[in-house]
Motif scaffolding. Structure first.
Motif, short mmCIF file in Angstrom:
data_model
loop_
_atom_site.label_atom_id
_atom_site.label_comp_id
_atom_site.label_asym_id
_atom_site.label_seq_id
_atom_site.Cartn_x
_atom_site.Cartn_y
_atom_site.Cartn_z
N MET A 35 59.30 -19.06 -75.65
CA MET A 35 58.57 -20.29 -75.35
C MET A 35 57.59 -20.62 -76.47
N VAL A 36 57.41 -21.91 -76.69
CA VAL A 36 56.36 -22.41 -77.56
C VAL A 36 55.63 -23.51 -76.80
N TYR A 37 54.34 -23.62 -77.05
CA TYR A 37 53.50 -24.54 -76.29
C TYR A 37 52.70 -25.45 -77.21
N LEU A 38 52.36 -26.61 -76.69
CA LEU A 38 51.45 -27.52 -77.38
C LEU A 38 50.40 -27.96 -76.37
N GLN A 39 49.20 -27.42 -76.50
CA GLN A 39 48.09 -27.80 -75.65
C GLN A 39 47.42 -29.02 -76.28
N MET A 40 47.35 -30.11 -75.54
CA MET A 40 46.80 -31.35 -76.06
C MET A 40 45.57 -31.72 -75.24
N ASP A 41 44.43 -31.72 -75.90
CA ASP A 41 43.16 -32.05 -75.25
C ASP A 41 42.58 -33.32 -75.87
N SER A 42 41.63 -33.90 -75.17
CA SER A 42 40.96 -35.12 -75.65
C SER A 42 41.98 -36.16 -76.10
N LEU A 43 42.95 -36.39 -75.27
CA LEU A 43 44.04 -37.30 -75.63
C LEU A 43 43.55 -38.72 -75.80
N LYS A 44 44.19 -39.41 -76.74
CA LYS A 44 43.86 -40.79 -77.07
C LYS A 44 45.09 -41.67 -76.85
N PRO A 45 44.88 -42.95 -76.63
CA PRO A 45 46.05 -43.84 -76.48
C PRO A 45 47.02 -43.76 -77.67
N GLU A 46 46.50 -43.53 -78.85
CA GLU A 46 47.37 -43.44 -80.02
C GLU A 46 48.21 -42.17 -80.06
N ASP A 47 47.99 -41.25 -79.13
CA ASP A 47 48.84 -40.07 -79.00
C ASP A 47 50.11 -40.38 -78.20
N THR A 48 50.19 -41.57 -77.64
CA THR A 48 51.37 -41.95 -76.88
C THR A 48 52.61 -41.90 -77.77
N ALA A 49 53.61 -41.15 -77.34
CA ALA A 49 54.81 -40.95 -78.14
C ALA A 49 55.81 -40.10 -77.37
N VAL A 50 57.02 -40.04 -77.89
CA VAL A 50 57.97 -39.01 -77.45
C VAL A 50 57.72 -37.79 -78.33
N TYR A 51 57.50 -36.65 -77.69
CA TYR A 51 57.21 -35.43 -78.41
C TYR A 51 58.45 -34.52 -78.43
N TYR A 52 58.72 -33.99 -79.62
CA TYR A 52 59.90 -33.15 -79.83
C TYR A 52 59.47 -31.77 -80.35
N VAL A 98 48.75 -39.71 -68.64
CA VAL A 98 47.40 -39.17 -68.52
C VAL A 98 46.41 -40.19 -69.03
N GLN A 99 45.20 -40.15 -68.50
CA GLN A 99 44.16 -41.06 -68.99
C GLN A 99 43.55 -40.53 -70.28
N ALA A 100 43.03 -41.44 -71.07
CA ALA A 100 42.34 -41.05 -72.31
C ALA A 100 41.26 -40.03 -71.99
N GLY A 101 41.19 -39.01 -72.85
CA GLY A 101 40.24 -37.93 -72.63
C GLY A 101 40.82 -36.76 -71.86
N GLY A 102 41.98 -36.96 -71.28
CA GLY A 102 42.61 -35.91 -70.48
C GLY A 102 43.40 -34.93 -71.32
N SER A 103 44.10 -34.03 -70.64
CA SER A 103 44.85 -32.97 -71.30
C SER A 103 46.26 -32.86 -70.73
N LEU A 104 47.15 -32.39 -71.55
CA LEU A 104 48.51 -32.04 -71.14
C LEU A 104 48.93 -30.81 -71.93
N ARG A 105 49.82 -30.02 -71.36
CA ARG A 105 50.41 -28.91 -72.08
C ARG A 105 51.92 -29.08 -72.09
N LEU A 106 52.46 -29.21 -73.28
CA LEU A 106 53.91 -29.28 -73.44
C LEU A 106 54.47 -27.88 -73.63
N SER A 107 55.66 -27.67 -73.11
CA SER A 107 56.36 -26.40 -73.28
C SER A 107 57.72 -26.66 -73.88
N CYS A 108 58.21 -25.69 -74.61
CA CYS A 108 59.55 -25.79 -75.20
C CYS A 108 60.23 -24.44 -75.03
#
Length: 127
Positions: free
Chosen positions: A78-95, A12-22
């Motif tokens: 289910m558990v969710y992580l809504q991520m908004d206003s993403l920054k390059p420093e948010d780049t990672a593997v999420y667990y 995703v580009q900086a400033g964008g959003s993603l929603r992770l699900s588990c």
């Protein structure tokens, strides 16, 4: 034994959003506190967010506070992580991670407090 499967990562580009699900396999999912952690490239795994088994208590790392929101649906395991206003420093593997909770409002922020972990999902934020 609890199995956790994350999904929703991507590029995703900086400033964008993603929603992770588990998705959790636990029969008593509603008794588990659920945490989100991430491991940036070349760095240690770190705490991101956590939600109590009731969903009534949450906590966030300072670096994501105000941008990320965690929630859960106990009926769907289910558990969710809504991520908004993403920054390059948010780049990672999420667990996502799970542990039996001591009370309705308890939550845990340390890696060592969790018994079960998912395989992780990659999130890449481009500048």
């Amino acid at each position: 034994q609890v199995q956790l499967v994350e999904s929703g990562g991507g590029l995703v580009q900086a400033g964008g959003s993603l929603r992770l699900s588990c998705l959790a396999s636990a029969r008593t999912f509603s008794r588990y506190a659920m945490g989100w952690f991430r491991q940036p490239p070349g760095k240690e795994r770190e705490f991101v967010a956590v939600i109590s088994w009731s969903g009534g208590s949450t906590s966030y790392a300072d670096s994501v506070k105000g941008r990320f929101t965690t929630s859960r649906d106990n009926a769907k395991n289910m558990v969710y992580l809504q991520m908004d206003s993403l920054k390059p420093e948010d780049t990672a593997v999420y667990y996502c991670a799970a542990r039996i909770s001591n009370s309705v409002s308890s939550y845990y922020t340390s890696i060592g407090q969790y018994n079960y972990w998912g395989q992780g999902t990659q999130v890449t934020v481009s500048s």
